[in-house]
Design an enzyme around this catalytic site. Structure first.
Site, short mmCIF file in Angstrom:
data_model
loop_
_atom_site.label_atom_id
_atom_site.label_comp_id
_atom_site.label_asym_id
_atom_site.label_seq_id
_atom_site.Cartn_x
_atom_site.Cartn_y
_atom_site.Cartn_z
CE LYS A 119 -7.93 -3.56 -3.88
NZ LYS A 119 -9.31 -2.80 -3.71
CB THR A 138 -10.48 -2.60 -12.60
OG1 THR A 138 -10.55 -2.96 -11.07
CG2 THR A 138 -9.14 -3.60 -12.79
CB THR A 139 -12.72 1.10 -9.29
OG1 THR A 139 -12.91 -0.24 -8.87
CG2 THR A 139 -14.06 1.73 -9.12
CB SER A 169 -3.69 -3.40 -3.08
OG SER A 169 -4.95 -2.75 -3.29
CE LYS A 188 -12.68 -0.38 -5.49
NZ LYS A 188 -12.28 -1.70 -5.74
N GLY A 189 -7.86 3.59 -2.90
CA GLY A 189 -6.83 4.44 -2.28
C GLY A 189 -7.07 4.32 -0.62
NE ARG A 190 -10.26 -0.68 1.99
CZ ARG A 190 -10.76 -1.64 1.02
NH1 ARG A 190 -9.81 -2.11 0.18
NH2 ARG A 190 -11.90 -2.04 0.99
CE1 TYR A 246 -2.02 -0.51 1.34
CE2 TYR A 246 -4.41 -0.31 1.50
CZ TYR A 246 -3.02 -0.28 0.75
OH TYR A 246 -3.03 -0.80 -0.66
P1 A3P Z 1 -5.45 0.56 -2.75
O1 A3P Z 1 -6.86 0.80 -2.16
O2 A3P Z 1 -4.96 -0.51 -2.20
O3 A3P Z 1 -4.63 1.81 -2.86
P2 A3P Z 1 -9.25 -1.83 -7.96
O4 A3P Z 1 -10.31 -0.80 -8.40
O5 A3P Z 1 -8.75 -2.65 -9.17
O6 A3P Z 1 -10.02 -2.69 -6.95
O7 A3P Z 1 -7.97 -1.32 -7.59
C1 A3P Z 1 -7.91 -0.24 -6.44
C2 A3P Z 1 -6.69 0.28 -6.35
O8 A3P Z 1 -6.69 1.28 -7.57
C3 A3P Z 1 -6.43 0.93 -5.36
O9 A3P Z 1 -5.83 0.24 -4.37
C4 A3P Z 1 -5.26 2.34 -5.66
O10 A3P Z 1 -3.99 1.75 -5.53
C5 A3P Z 1 -5.61 2.00 -7.25
N1 A3P Z 1 -5.83 3.57 -7.77
C6 A3P Z 1 -5.42 3.76 -9.01
N2 A3P Z 1 -5.92 5.19 -9.33
C7 A3P Z 1 -6.73 5.57 -8.44
C8 A3P Z 1 -7.55 6.90 -7.90
N3 A3P Z 1 -7.50 7.59 -9.04
N4 A3P Z 1 -8.01 6.82 -7.00
C9 A3P Z 1 -8.02 5.39 -6.24
N5 A3P Z 1 -7.47 4.47 -6.36
C10 A3P Z 1 -6.67 4.35 -7.23
#
Ligand code: A3P
Length: 437
Positions: free
Chosen positions: A161, A164-165, A275, A395-397, A399
């Protein structure tokens, strides 16, 4: 040949694993008595028979026996049946040992020996796979299927979180970079070094998760044509966000990938914890659904076990100093890049430039490829049809924002950990992330 002796101390070195070891097998770390021969004939042994016997009569083979409670010697069959190399060495060894020591030597059979070994060294019960690629002698005798260039050169360690993705997706756009195949177990993550069951499958399984790098182009046979330059090497990488906190991952990774480059994303630990909690709720974790974030972070060891366990998993990945220090016990800090999680969200192209520089990869126009999407609220990838492709829904939820009380509670919870992180970064000469200043 195997035997027990009474130990005074112990020396062993784990080595090349068997390709895939079913869990029912017991695998002892490989020991070495420093006797390696290229000959079957003892008369061809460097230094001749006298040198061979001196290894047994007080030399290195004897010392190994003396210091090792469970000794397993391997020798080529011809050394037993056709030649006298083994038949010279071992009688000399036993004769010297019984004459000059009070050691009791015995041979109770392989299973009893394995049981005895693991009762003496329970920490060796799970094997430590070691790559043969960094050793010239081992590389020379590798089987054809073992292609050292099929191992990754870069690991994105996490934590979960922290973005990383996004980093994984953006880096995969570079033409000289390839990542692992999609896993049926953990989606894009391999998790070899952090999943004990997968780790048992061995290095060959790990390598199979990666594509073969493109083979060099064949130069044209017509010598009047200029030969095309060989394709640039492909960098293989994987991202498994569970690596960052796993207690054995640094040691395991180092043993297989000693030269790897490592990337860690440092997002504000309070935001990361929130997150992560939202992620658990979205996956219907019953404890996260039942308890509020406030209750989760304030749980104590006396809280119900499922609540204190969730709290632990929520908060402790943010002890960045502790986890980074653990990785640095195994890797040199020059192999580690720390990325500011806020920068990755707000200026991803600049972060990618920084990453390419660290990896010594050629420039790629991320400035044009990554564009902010106001609906998503994050940067997304511009595809060839000019449409933007954002990361998935998870990703980018959206809430509700964290409450001020929880934010304050977390700020004071993380204050000592962040102070230690700052100290570490100063010591390493690194710029702290903006949220830490
Ligand atoms: P949230 O969904 O809580 O906002 P991971 O990939 O390690 O699971 O991390 C997820 C988090 O990556 C997301 O948390 C978001 O804040 C962050 N993030 C960073 N860059 C992003 C992007 N371009 N698109 C979506 N999420 C991104």
């Amino acid at each position: 040949m195997s035997l027990f002796s009474v130990p005074s101390s112990f020396h062993s070195s784990p080595l090349v694993p068997l390709p895939s070891s079913p869990c029912s097998h017991q695998v002892l770390p490989r020991q070495t008595c420093r006797l390696f021969t290229h000959t079957f004939l003892y008369s061809h042994f460097p230094g001749g028979r006298n040198q061979l016997v001196s290894l047994a009569a007080g030399g290195e083979v004897f010392l190994t026996l003396l210091r090792t409670p469970v000794s397993i010697f391997m020798t080529h069959t011809p050394n037993y049946c056709c030649d006298r190399l083994a038949l010279t060495l071992f009688p000399a060894l036993f004769k010297f040992t019984s004459r000059w020591t009070q050691l009791q030597l015995s041979y109770p059979g392989p299973l009893a020996m394995a049981d005895r070994y693991f009762s003496l060294y329970p920490e060796d019960t799970s094997p430590l796979w070691t790559s043969p690629c960094s050793n010239k002698r081992h590389r020379e005798i590798l089987p054809a299927w073992f292609n050292c260039s099929q191992l990754p050169q870069l690991l994105i360690l996490g934590p979960q979180k922290s973005g990383t993705t996004a980093l994984h997706t953006f880096l995969s756009l570079h033409p000289q970079v390839q990542t692992n195949r999609q896993s049926e177990l953990h989606y894009e993550e391999v998790q070899f070094f952090s999943d004990d069951t997968l780790y048992q499958r061995g290095i060959q399984w790990y390598m199979e998760q990666f594509p073969y790098p493109p083979s060099p182009s064949v130069p044209p046979t017509n010598s009047s044509l200029p030969s095309s330059p060989p394709p640039p090497p492909t960098l293989l990488f994987e991202k498994s966000a569970t690596y960052f906190v796993h207690p054995q991952a640094p040691q395991r990774a180092k043993a297989v990938l000693p030269q790897a480059q490592l990337v860690v994303i440092l997002a504000d630990p309070s935001h990361r914890a929130y997150s992560w909690y939202q992620h658990q709720r979205a996956h219907s974790d019953p404890t996260a659904v039942r308890f509020s974030f406030s209750e989760v972070i304030r749980a104590s060891p006396s809280s119900p076990p499922h609540l204190s366990s969730l709290s632990h998993h929520c908060l402790t990945p943010g002890h960045y100093h502790q986890h980074i220090s653990h990785w640095l016990e195994y890797y040199d800090h020059s192999q580690l890049l720390l990325i500011d999680g806020d920068e990755l969200v707000e200026r991803p192209a600049a972060v990618m430039d920084q990453l390419l520089e660290f990896l010594r990869l050629p420039f790629h126009p991320f400035q044009n490829i990554l564009q902010y999407d106001s609906r998503k609220g994050f940067y997304c990838v511009v595809e060839s049809n000019r449409r933007k492709k954002c990361l998935g829904k998870s990703k980018g939820r959206s809430y509700p924002p964290m409450t001020d009380e929880d934010q304050q509670w977390l700020s004071s919870y993380y204050a000592p950990h962040n102070a230690q992180l700052k100290e570490l970064l100063t010591r390493l000469g690194r710029t702290p992330p903006r949220w830490l200043i």
